[in-house]
Design a protein around this motif. Structure first.
Motif, PDB file in Angstrom:
ATOM      1  N   MET A  71       0.851  -1.181   0.000  1.00  0.00           N
ATOM      2  CA  MET A  71       0.000   0.000   0.000  1.00  0.00           C
ATOM      3  C   MET A  71       0.895   1.242   0.000  1.00  0.00           C
ATOM      4  SD  MET A  71      -2.563   1.507   2.961  1.00  0.00           S
ATOM      5  CE  MET A  71      -2.890  -0.083   3.621  1.00  0.00           C
ATOM      6  N   THR A  72       0.519   2.204  -0.791  1.00  0.00           N
ATOM      7  CA  THR A  72       1.264   3.457  -0.845  1.00  0.00           C
ATOM      8  C   THR A  72       0.304   4.613  -0.578  1.00  0.00           C
ATOM      9  OG1 THR A  72       0.925   3.728  -3.212  1.00  0.00           O
ATOM     10  CG2 THR A  72       2.905   2.552  -2.519  1.00  0.00           C
ATOM     11  N   TYR A  73       0.875   5.749  -0.306  1.00  0.00           N
ATOM     12  CA  TYR A  73       0.071   6.963  -0.152  1.00  0.00           C
ATOM     13  C   TYR A  73       0.790   8.107  -0.844  1.00  0.00           C
ATOM     14  CZ  TYR A  73       3.207   8.141   3.762  1.00  0.00           C
ATOM     15  OH  TYR A  73       4.298   8.427   4.540  1.00  0.00           O
ATOM     16  N   GLU A  74       0.028   9.097  -1.196  1.00  0.00           N
ATOM     17  CA  GLU A  74       0.570  10.260  -1.885  1.00  0.00           C
ATOM     18  C   GLU A  74       0.325  11.492  -1.023  1.00  0.00           C
ATOM     19  OE1 GLU A  74      -0.304  12.924  -5.881  1.00  0.00           O
ATOM     20  OE2 GLU A  74      -1.285  10.977  -5.649  1.00  0.00           O
ATOM     21  N   LEU A  75       1.381  12.261  -0.805  1.00  0.00           N
ATOM     22  CA  LEU A  75       1.253  13.507  -0.061  1.00  0.00           C
ATOM     23  C   LEU A  75       0.921  14.632  -1.027  1.00  0.00           C
ATOM     24  CD1 LEU A  75       4.253  13.531   2.449  1.00  0.00           C
ATOM     25  CD2 LEU A  75       1.869  12.971   2.902  1.00  0.00           C
ATOM     26  N   GLY A 108      10.522  14.308  22.030  1.00  0.00           N
ATOM     27  CA  GLY A 108      10.333  12.878  22.284  1.00  0.00           C
ATOM     28  C   GLY A 108       8.977  12.395  21.803  1.00  0.00           C
ATOM     29  N   ASP A 109       7.940  13.186  22.074  1.00  0.00           N
ATOM     30  CA  ASP A 109       6.593  12.797  21.655  1.00  0.00           C
ATOM     31  C   ASP A 109       6.379  12.998  20.157  1.00  0.00           C
ATOM     32  OD1 ASP A 109       6.027  11.993  24.223  1.00  0.00           O
ATOM     33  OD2 ASP A 109       4.781  13.717  24.714  1.00  0.00           O
ATOM     34  N   ALA A 110       6.984  14.015  19.562  1.00  0.00           N
ATOM     35  CA  ALA A 110       6.861  14.210  18.109  1.00  0.00           C
ATOM     36  C   ALA A 110       7.541  13.066  17.356  1.00  0.00           C
ATOM     37  CB  ALA A 110       7.441  15.561  17.696  1.00  0.00           C
ATOM     38  N   LEU A 111       8.711  12.642  17.820  1.00  0.00           N
ATOM     39  CA  LEU A 111       9.395  11.510  17.189  1.00  0.00           C
ATOM     40  C   LEU A 111       8.580  10.225  17.329  1.00  0.00           C
ATOM     41  CD1 LEU A 111      13.042  12.352  18.254  1.00  0.00           C
ATOM     42  CD2 LEU A 111      12.153  12.314  15.898  1.00  0.00           C
ATOM     43  N   TRP A 112       7.906  10.074  18.459  1.00  0.00           N
ATOM     44  CA  TRP A 112       7.020   8.925  18.660  1.00  0.00           C
ATOM     45  C   TRP A 112       5.907   8.923  17.617  1.00  0.00           C
ATOM     46  CZ3 TRP A 112       2.474   9.616  22.371  1.00  0.00           C
ATOM     47  CH2 TRP A 112       1.662   8.484  22.389  1.00  0.00           C
ATOM     48  N   THR A 113       5.314  10.091  17.349  1.00  0.00           N
ATOM     49  CA  THR A 113       4.222  10.121  16.371  1.00  0.00           C
ATOM     50  C   THR A 113       4.735   9.801  14.967  1.00  0.00           C
ATOM     51  OG1 THR A 113       4.317  12.528  15.988  1.00  0.00           O
ATOM     52  CG2 THR A 113       2.859  11.749  17.754  1.00  0.00           C
ATOM     53  N   VAL A 114       5.994  10.144  14.668  1.00  0.00           N
ATOM     54  CA  VAL A 114       6.578   9.751  13.383  1.00  0.00           C
ATOM     55  C   VAL A 114       6.664   8.227  13.305  1.00  0.00           C
ATOM     56  CG1 VAL A 114       8.693   9.781  11.987  1.00  0.00           C
ATOM     57  CG2 VAL A 114       7.854  11.897  13.018  1.00  0.00           C
ATOM     58  N   ARG A 115       7.163   7.576  14.349  1.00  0.00           N
ATOM     59  CA  ARG A 115       7.260   6.111  14.366  1.00  0.00           C
ATOM     60  C   ARG A 115       5.878   5.474  14.225  1.00  0.00           C
ATOM     61  NH1 ARG A 115      10.409   7.372  18.832  1.00  0.00           N
ATOM     62  NH2 ARG A 115       8.943   6.428  20.308  1.00  0.00           N
ATOM     63  N   TRP A 116       4.906   6.048  14.918  1.00  0.00           N
ATOM     64  CA  TRP A 116       3.538   5.534  14.894  1.00  0.00           C
ATOM     65  C   TRP A 116       2.956   5.651  13.484  1.00  0.00           C
ATOM     66  CZ3 TRP A 116      -0.358   7.452  19.177  1.00  0.00           C
ATOM     67  CH2 TRP A 116      -1.523   6.686  19.147  1.00  0.00           C
ATOM     68  N   TRP A 117       3.104   6.816  12.862  1.00  0.00           N
ATOM     69  CA  TRP A 117       2.645   7.018  11.487  1.00  0.00           C
ATOM     70  C   TRP A 117       3.292   5.993  10.557  1.00  0.00           C
ATOM     71  CZ3 TRP A 117      -0.804   9.674   8.569  1.00  0.00           C
ATOM     72  CH2 TRP A 117      -0.541   9.785   7.195  1.00  0.00           C
ATOM     73  N   ASP A 118       4.629   5.852  10.661  1.00  0.00           N
ATOM     74  CA  ASP A 118       5.337   4.913   9.800  1.00  0.00           C
ATOM     75  C   ASP A 118       4.834   3.479   9.990  1.00  0.00           C
ATOM     76  OD1 ASP A 118       6.823   6.945   8.673  1.00  0.00           O
ATOM     77  OD2 ASP A 118       8.622   6.544   9.865  1.00  0.00           O
ATOM     78  N   SER A 119       4.532   3.114  11.215  1.00  0.00           N
ATOM     79  CA  SER A 119       3.987   1.770  11.469  1.00  0.00           C
ATOM     80  C   SER A 119       2.627   1.595  10.805  1.00  0.00           C
ATOM     81  CB  SER A 119       3.849   1.500  12.966  1.00  0.00           C
ATOM     82  OG  SER A 119       5.101   1.317  13.544  1.00  0.00           O
ATOM     83  N   LEU A 120       1.778   2.593  10.949  1.00  0.00           N
ATOM     84  CA  LEU A 120       0.449   2.499  10.348  1.00  0.00           C
ATOM     85  C   LEU A 120       0.495   2.501   8.820  1.00  0.00           C
ATOM     86  CD1 LEU A 120      -1.600   4.898  12.644  1.00  0.00           C
ATOM     87  CD2 LEU A 120      -1.880   2.418  12.466  1.00  0.00           C
ATOM     88  N   MET A 121       1.424   3.263   8.265  1.00  0.00           N
ATOM     89  CA  MET A 121       1.478   3.427   6.824  1.00  0.00           C
ATOM     90  C   MET A 121       2.465   2.460   6.162  1.00  0.00           C
ATOM     91  SD  MET A 121      -0.843   5.595   6.677  1.00  0.00           S
ATOM     92  CE  MET A 121      -0.932   6.289   5.059  1.00  0.00           C
ATOM     93  N   GLY A 122       2.970   1.513   6.937  1.00  0.00           N
ATOM     94  CA  GLY A 122       3.894   0.527   6.364  1.00  0.00           C
ATOM     95  C   GLY A 122       5.264   1.089   6.066  1.00  0.00           C
ATOM     96  N   ALA A 123       5.627   2.164   6.756  1.00  0.00           N
ATOM     97  CA  ALA A 123       6.952   2.795   6.630  1.00  0.00           C
ATOM     98  C   ALA A 123       7.240   3.230   5.200  1.00  0.00           C
ATOM     99  CB  ALA A 123       8.048   1.886   7.162  1.00  0.00           C
ATOM    100  N   GLU A 124       6.216   3.424   4.386  1.00  0.00           N
ATOM    101  CA  GLU A 124       6.441   3.899   3.020  1.00  0.00           C
ATOM    102  C   GLU A 124       6.370   5.415   3.015  1.00  0.00           C
ATOM    103  OE1 GLU A 124       4.645   2.015  -0.209  1.00  0.00           O
ATOM    104  OE2 GLU A 124       4.241   0.175   0.893  1.00  0.00           O
ATOM    105  N   ARG A 125       7.289   6.034   2.284  1.00  0.00           N
ATOM    106  CA  ARG A 125       7.336   7.483   2.194  1.00  0.00           C
ATOM    107  C   ARG A 125       7.415   7.931   0.781  1.00  0.00           C
ATOM    108  NH1 ARG A 125      11.955   8.878   6.340  1.00  0.00           N
ATOM    109  NH2 ARG A 125      11.788  10.887   5.442  1.00  0.00           N
TER     110      ARG A 125
END
Length: 193
Positions: free
Chosen positions: A1-5, A176-193
């Motif tokens: 799955m991919t996403y487009e920004l 610390g919390d902003a970096l956590w939300t990046v990890r969380w987003w990447d997990s949900l989105m399959g780490a695709e950028r």
């Protein structure tokens, strides 16, 4: 799955002097993805935070008196950039213009940033819809056939999504919390950028 920004994302967290009725930030972390650079960070502590109606509980949870360099000689002097409120407001306004805010309860952070900008005659230019990782995670877990209890703790939801919450020493710090939300987003989105 991919996403487009179609516009850059800004992962956001603020540490504030109170929760209600109006959060006023003293520490801000913003991590931008998309646009002209792959990833860019802005980490600020206000030199002149408004403590006039601060909540002692809020300041205790985010360890204000331990971490702000003007109140604690032991604070990290190489940490975030100390800025006067006006300069911080301008930096935040420019950094977030034309972006989409993402976080764990980003509406709270948006209210805090909105207050800072308006205190200095500016207005937000980020997209008025935010992406809340808590509410985004519920249907993902449900779609996997997992039991979902609403409400659930954000730490539990992020773990179940595959992202470890921040360690105790960086929890309730803006970066610390902003970096956590990046990890969380990447997990949900399959780490695709």
């Amino acid at each position: 799955m991919t996403y487009e920004l179609t516009q850059p994302l800004v992962f956001v967290d603020t540490e504030t002097t109170q929760l209600e009725p109006l959060p006023k930030p003293w520490e801000i972390a913003l991590i931008k993805r998309g646009g002209e650079v792959e990833e860019e960070q802005l980490h600020i502590m206000l030199r002149d935070p408004d403590l006039s109606d601060a909540s002692p509980d809020a300041l205790c949870v985010n360890r204000f008196y331990e971490r702000h360099p003007l109140w604690s000689p032991a604070a990290d002097q190489d940490g975030p950039t100390l800025m006067e409120g006006r300069d911080a407001a301008v930096a935040v306004e420019l950094f977030t213009a034309g972006t989409q805010l993402v976080g764990s309860n980003p509406d709270f952070d948006a209210r805090a940033l909105d207050w800072l900008l308006r205190e200095h005659g500016l207005r937000p230019r980020w997209r008025h819809h935010t992406i809340n990782l808590v509410t985004l995670t519920y249907p993902v877990l449900h779609g996997r056939g997992e039991h979902v209890q609403i409400p659930s703790s954000s730490y539990d939801l992020s773990r179940r999504a595959g992202a470890e919450p921040p360690q105790k020493n960086v929890a309730h710090t803006a970066m610390g919390d902003a970096l956590w939300t990046v990890r969380w987003w990447d997990s949900l989105m399959g780490a695709e950028r």
